[in-house]
Design a protein around this motif. Sequence first.
Motif, short mmCIF file in Angstrom:
data_model
loop_
_atom_site.label_atom_id
_atom_site.label_comp_id
_atom_site.label_asym_id
_atom_site.label_seq_id
_atom_site.Cartn_x
_atom_site.Cartn_y
_atom_site.Cartn_z
N SER A 33 0.83 -1.25 0.03
CA SER A 33 0.07 0.04 -0.06
C SER A 33 0.86 1.20 0.09
O SER A 33 0.39 2.48 -0.06
N ALA A 34 2.39 1.10 0.26
CA ALA A 34 3.06 2.01 0.48
C ALA A 34 4.07 2.03 -0.99
O ALA A 34 4.56 0.90 -1.45
N ARG A 35 4.42 3.31 -1.76
CA ARG A 35 4.97 3.21 -2.94
C ARG A 35 5.81 4.64 -3.02
O ARG A 35 5.24 5.51 -2.42
N LEU A 36 6.59 4.74 -3.79
CA LEU A 36 7.59 5.81 -4.20
C LEU A 36 6.87 6.69 -5.11
O LEU A 36 6.44 6.25 -6.38
N MET A 37 6.71 7.96 -4.77
CA MET A 37 6.11 8.94 -5.73
C MET A 37 6.57 10.52 -5.16
O MET A 37 6.57 10.70 -3.91
N HIS A 38 7.08 11.24 -6.21
CA HIS A 38 7.41 12.47 -5.94
C HIS A 38 6.03 13.46 -5.98
O HIS A 38 5.30 12.99 -7.01
N PHE A 39 5.82 14.45 -5.57
CA PHE A 39 4.59 15.27 -5.55
C PHE A 39 4.48 15.70 -6.94
O PHE A 39 3.26 15.87 -7.59
N ALA A 40 5.43 16.08 -7.70
CA ALA A 40 5.54 16.61 -9.12
C ALA A 40 5.01 15.50 -9.85
O ALA A 40 4.77 15.63 -11.18
#
Length: 197
Positions: free
Chosen positions: A83-90
């Motif tokens: 349920s957790a993954r890597l993502m930058h806001f942009a």
Amino acid sequence: MSDRQTLHFYEENAVSYAQHRRRPSGEKLTAFLAALPAGARILELGCGNGMDAEHMLAQGFEIDATDGTPALVAEAQKRIGNSARLMHFADLAAEAAYDGVWACASLLHVESALLPDILARVRRALRPSGVFVASFKAGTAEGRDSYGRYYNYPTASALKAAYRTAGWSDLTLETNMGGGFDALPTAWLWVTARQAG
């Protein structure tokens, strides 16, 4: 958020930062969840150690928990798995995909000039009548804390202006005192914004 010094801090201190938080976010999180339909799909921006996401999952919500630091994603995955993954806001490009967006103490690291763009991305990602809650450390000008982390440190009026520039019209702002990882007294700005129905 793309400030390398800030990202480096969280990458290098992920374990101690994850251990610092021992409880979900409290009444603000409770109010956010109460404003959503049962089983709502929620995007969390800056999930940290996954504690808030774990709480939301336990309440029956569908969670997309994201963080911009691989080491913190790994800490969150210890609690909530995939349920957790890597993502930058942009990199947020979703459209009408979520009923709620929760951003506790995360968007405060977005460079001031870039904040309206990120807020607009959040607005596009929400479904009609969706709810978006975010918190910021109050201040008068962007800068760094004693750990070298970048903060946008907005005034209440500057923060409201950033939201309006991003297309938000239905929003409320509350101020309360609290703390943080640095254990210093902190004035927090909490913004609740609602997507048009």
